[in-house]
Design a protein around this motif. Sequence first.
Motif, PDB file in Angstrom:
ATOM      1  N   LEU A   9      16.984 -62.434-109.956  1.00  0.00           N
ATOM      2  CA  LEU A   9      16.741 -63.074-108.660  1.00  0.00           C
ATOM      3  C   LEU A   9      17.846 -64.047-108.278  1.00  0.00           C
ATOM      4  CD1 LEU A   9      12.896 -63.798-108.779  1.00  0.00           C
ATOM      5  CD2 LEU A   9      14.102 -61.798-107.884  1.00  0.00           C
ATOM      6  N   VAL A  10      18.934 -64.067-109.012  1.00  0.00           N
ATOM      7  CA  VAL A  10      20.077 -64.932-108.679  1.00  0.00           C
ATOM      8  C   VAL A  10      21.267 -64.027-108.385  1.00  0.00           C
ATOM      9  CG1 VAL A  10      21.622 -66.753-109.463  1.00  0.00           C
ATOM     10  CG2 VAL A  10      19.200 -66.807-110.121  1.00  0.00           C
ATOM     11  N   ARG A  11      21.661 -63.977-107.126  1.00  0.00           N
ATOM     12  CA  ARG A  11      22.716 -63.060-106.704  1.00  0.00           C
ATOM     13  C   ARG A  11      23.674 -63.763-105.748  1.00  0.00           C
ATOM     14  NH1 ARG A  11      20.855 -57.296-107.731  1.00  0.00           N
ATOM     15  NH2 ARG A  11      18.878 -57.582-108.851  1.00  0.00           N
ATOM     16  N   VAL A  12      24.744 -63.078-105.364  1.00  0.00           N
ATOM     17  CA  VAL A  12      25.819 -63.674-104.560  1.00  0.00           C
ATOM     18  C   VAL A  12      25.984 -62.907-103.261  1.00  0.00           C
ATOM     19  CG1 VAL A  12      28.289 -64.203-104.486  1.00  0.00           C
ATOM     20  CG2 VAL A  12      27.015 -64.503-106.630  1.00  0.00           C
ATOM     21  N   ALA A  13      26.179 -63.655-102.163  1.00  0.00           N
ATOM     22  CA  ALA A  13      26.406 -63.022-100.851  1.00  0.00           C
ATOM     23  C   ALA A  13      27.699 -63.481-100.205  1.00  0.00           C
ATOM     24  CB  ALA A  13      25.236 -63.311 -99.912  1.00  0.00           C
ATOM     25  N   GLU A  14      28.485 -64.336-100.893  1.00  0.00           N
ATOM     26  CA  GLU A  14      29.792 -64.792-100.395  1.00  0.00           C
ATOM     27  C   GLU A  14      29.706 -65.554 -99.073  1.00  0.00           C
ATOM     28  OE1 GLU A  14      32.855 -64.598-101.809  1.00  0.00           O
ATOM     29  OE2 GLU A  14      31.985 -63.744-103.631  1.00  0.00           O
ATOM     30  N   TYR A  15      28.541 -66.134 -98.765  1.00  0.00           N
ATOM     31  CA  TYR A  15      28.368 -66.916 -97.542  1.00  0.00           C
ATOM     32  C   TYR A  15      28.557 -66.088 -96.267  1.00  0.00           C
ATOM     33  CZ  TYR A  15      28.169 -71.469 -99.904  1.00  0.00           C
ATOM     34  OH  TYR A  15      27.804 -72.551-100.664  1.00  0.00           O
ATOM     35  N   ARG A  16      28.344 -64.767 -96.349  1.00  0.00           N
ATOM     36  CA  ARG A  16      28.510 -63.915 -95.184  1.00  0.00           C
ATOM     37  C   ARG A  16      27.195 -63.215 -94.841  1.00  0.00           C
ATOM     38  NH1 ARG A  16      33.663 -63.241 -93.603  1.00  0.00           N
ATOM     39  NH2 ARG A  16      35.304 -63.925 -95.026  1.00  0.00           N
ATOM     40  N   ARG A  17      26.945 -63.065 -93.551  1.00  0.00           N
ATOM     41  CA  ARG A  17      25.702 -62.443 -93.106  1.00  0.00           C
ATOM     42  C   ARG A  17      25.613 -61.006 -93.581  1.00  0.00           C
ATOM     43  NH1 ARG A  17      22.984 -63.400 -87.202  1.00  0.00           N
ATOM     44  NH2 ARG A  17      21.079 -62.195 -87.523  1.00  0.00           N
ATOM     45  N   ASP A  18      26.708 -60.231 -93.426  1.00  0.00           N
ATOM     46  CA  ASP A  18      26.656 -58.834 -93.841  1.00  0.00           C
ATOM     47  C   ASP A  18      26.667 -58.679 -95.355  1.00  0.00           C
ATOM     48  OD1 ASP A  18      29.263 -59.603 -94.305  1.00  0.00           O
ATOM     49  OD2 ASP A  18      30.182 -58.090 -93.021  1.00  0.00           O
ATOM     50  N   GLY A  19      27.077 -59.745 -96.062  1.00  0.00           N
ATOM     51  CA  GLY A  19      27.079 -59.683 -97.515  1.00  0.00           C
ATOM     52  C   GLY A  19      25.709 -59.878 -98.136  1.00  0.00           C
TER      53      GLY A  19
ATOM     54  N   ALA B 183       9.920 -65.691-102.142  1.00  0.00           N
ATOM     55  CA  ALA B 183      10.760 -66.595-101.355  1.00  0.00           C
ATOM     56  C   ALA B 183      12.202 -66.458-101.840  1.00  0.00           C
ATOM     57  CB  ALA B 183      10.302 -68.044-101.500  1.00  0.00           C
ATOM     58  N   ILE B 184      13.145 -66.670-100.932  1.00  0.00           N
ATOM     59  CA  ILE B 184      14.568 -66.682-101.285  1.00  0.00           C
ATOM     60  C   ILE B 184      15.223 -67.889-100.629  1.00  0.00           C
ATOM     61  CG2 ILE B 184      16.774 -65.459-101.236  1.00  0.00           C
ATOM     62  CD1 ILE B 184      15.299 -62.855-100.947  1.00  0.00           C
ATOM     63  N   PHE B 185      15.967 -68.633-101.438  1.00  0.00           N
ATOM     64  CA  PHE B 185      16.778 -69.748-100.949  1.00  0.00           C
ATOM     65  C   PHE B 185      18.221 -69.254-100.870  1.00  0.00           C
ATOM     66  CE2 PHE B 185      19.029 -73.824-102.556  1.00  0.00           C
ATOM     67  CZ  PHE B 185      19.453 -74.153-101.272  1.00  0.00           C
ATOM     68  N   ALA B 186      18.791 -69.303 -99.673  1.00  0.00           N
ATOM     69  CA  ALA B 186      20.157 -68.822 -99.463  1.00  0.00           C
ATOM     70  C   ALA B 186      21.121 -70.001 -99.442  1.00  0.00           C
ATOM     71  CB  ALA B 186      20.263 -68.049 -98.154  1.00  0.00           C
ATOM     72  N   GLY B 187      22.327 -69.765 -99.957  1.00  0.00           N
ATOM     73  CA  GLY B 187      23.320 -70.827-100.059  1.00  0.00           C
ATOM     74  C   GLY B 187      23.886 -71.289 -98.739  1.00  0.00           C
ATOM     75  N   ASN B 188      23.733 -70.520 -97.673  1.00  0.00           N
ATOM     76  CA  ASN B 188      24.101 -70.996 -96.342  1.00  0.00           C
ATOM     77  C   ASN B 188      23.290 -70.246 -95.292  1.00  0.00           C
ATOM     78  OD1 ASN B 188      25.401 -68.502 -96.067  1.00  0.00           O
ATOM     79  ND2 ASN B 188      27.186 -69.380 -95.053  1.00  0.00           N
ATOM     80  N   ASP B 189      23.383 -70.704 -94.050  1.00  0.00           N
ATOM     81  CA  ASP B 189      22.554 -70.110 -92.995  1.00  0.00           C
ATOM     82  C   ASP B 189      22.950 -68.674 -92.672  1.00  0.00           C
ATOM     83  OD1 ASP B 189      21.016 -72.357 -92.735  1.00  0.00           O
ATOM     84  OD2 ASP B 189      22.062 -73.143 -90.975  1.00  0.00           O
ATOM     85  N   LEU B 190      24.242 -68.348 -92.746  1.00  0.00           N
ATOM     86  CA  LEU B 190      24.643 -66.978 -92.461  1.00  0.00           C
ATOM     87  C   LEU B 190      24.000 -66.011 -93.452  1.00  0.00           C
ATOM     88  CD1 LEU B 190      28.442 -67.259 -91.555  1.00  0.00           C
ATOM     89  CD2 LEU B 190      26.503 -66.874 -90.022  1.00  0.00           C
ATOM     90  N   SER B 191      23.984 -66.393 -94.728  1.00  0.00           N
ATOM     91  CA  SER B 191      23.325 -65.559 -95.733  1.00  0.00           C
ATOM     92  C   SER B 191      21.828 -65.456 -95.452  1.00  0.00           C
ATOM     93  CB  SER B 191      23.557 -66.121 -97.131  1.00  0.00           C
ATOM     94  OG  SER B 191      24.931 -66.131 -97.450  1.00  0.00           O
ATOM     95  N   ALA B 192      21.223 -66.585 -95.066  1.00  0.00           N
ATOM     96  CA  ALA B 192      19.789 -66.566 -94.755  1.00  0.00           C
ATOM     97  C   ALA B 192      19.499 -65.654 -93.570  1.00  0.00           C
ATOM     98  CB  ALA B 192      19.299 -67.987 -94.469  1.00  0.00           C
ATOM     99  N   MET B 193      20.373 -65.663 -92.568  1.00  0.00           N
ATOM    100  CA  MET B 193      20.189 -64.762 -91.432  1.00  0.00           C
ATOM    101  C   MET B 193      20.317 -63.308 -91.877  1.00  0.00           C
ATOM    102  SD  MET B 193      22.373 -66.804 -88.538  1.00  0.00           S
ATOM    103  CE  MET B 193      22.111 -68.575 -88.312  1.00  0.00           C
TER     104      MET B 193
END
Length: 354
Positions: A210-220, A237-247
């Motif tokens: 449950l711990v993964r990386v999205a590079e702070y990008r929406r498409d990631g 629930a998921i906590f994203a490191g920034n809003d773009l990732s959350a979107m």
Amino acid sequence: MARRVTITDVAHEAGVSIATVSKVINGRHGIAAATVARVQDVVDRLGYEQSIVARSLRSQRTNVIGVLVAEFEPFSTEILKGAGAALAGTGHALLAYTGGSDRPGWERRYLSRLSGTLIDGAVLVTPTVTLAGEEIPVVAVDPHTGPDELPSVDSDNFAGAVLATRHLLDLGHTRIGFLGGRTDLESSRLREAGFRQTLAEAGLEADPELVRVAEYRRDGADEPTAAMLALPQPPTAIFAGNDLSAMGILDTARRLGVSVPGELSVVGFDDVPEAAATQPPLTTVRQEIQQLGGHAVRMLLEQLGVAGGAGVGAVSGGGGVVGSGAGGGGEAAAPAHVRLPTTLVVRGSTAPPR
């Protein structure tokens, strides 16, 4: 293309010499008040502006502050708004610049193009390398490596992650995912550390799946989110490191038919303006992004000795000033580092688990 108005045009229109126009626009004495008024009227009417390069060669100052970013995206755009507001009334202009690349070392390339003849100092947004000892004053916003000898401004990323994780725990979630940002960025590391510590204090351990990386990008965010939701025991629930990732998480949940917040709660980090406009509106950790830009500019102006650059230590909202630079002449030294507080903004993307 319209022809640029020259100093010769102003002199001809005002009926004076080029030398007289130069003295007027540079504020030199010895010119009759009526002549000054006449020349200034022509300058205003024709829209004459001195060349930045020519002005820098004469005075060693351009009166331009550069804000250098790897790319224009919601976070850097808010930084620019705060920087522009901080420059109001200082007589300085703002130059926003990107070379269209986020490769490590972009800062030195950008500075070499602009410093000396185009800008007096620079604010670097999330620089990847240490740049102490540059030819012009430099202040960093959210540097990749964290605070060092370069003056810098950031937010309390660890405390913000604690707020987000506690919020989800208080709602009753125990299977919580984390979608991290860039692994080379100190703020990203601190957000993950705050997440892990808060879980540990609640007697829980972060599940590696449950711990993964999205590079702070929406498409990631799509692939790691889909992978988590496909697990036999998916997160609630998921906590994203920034809003773009959350979107991006919201996009994926919608694509997969997972309701938010009914089946999945989502928390972001930043509170960019777009966060309040998502469906549902995004619960997120707010960092005062415009204040980051404003404090960085004021720190820079203080280094340049410009009026309006003082008072950077007065951080509103409970922020802290850490360290100090070398001061002289009895004046307060510019702080080496300013850290601003983070707060939780609860909206519609979080709810108790079913």
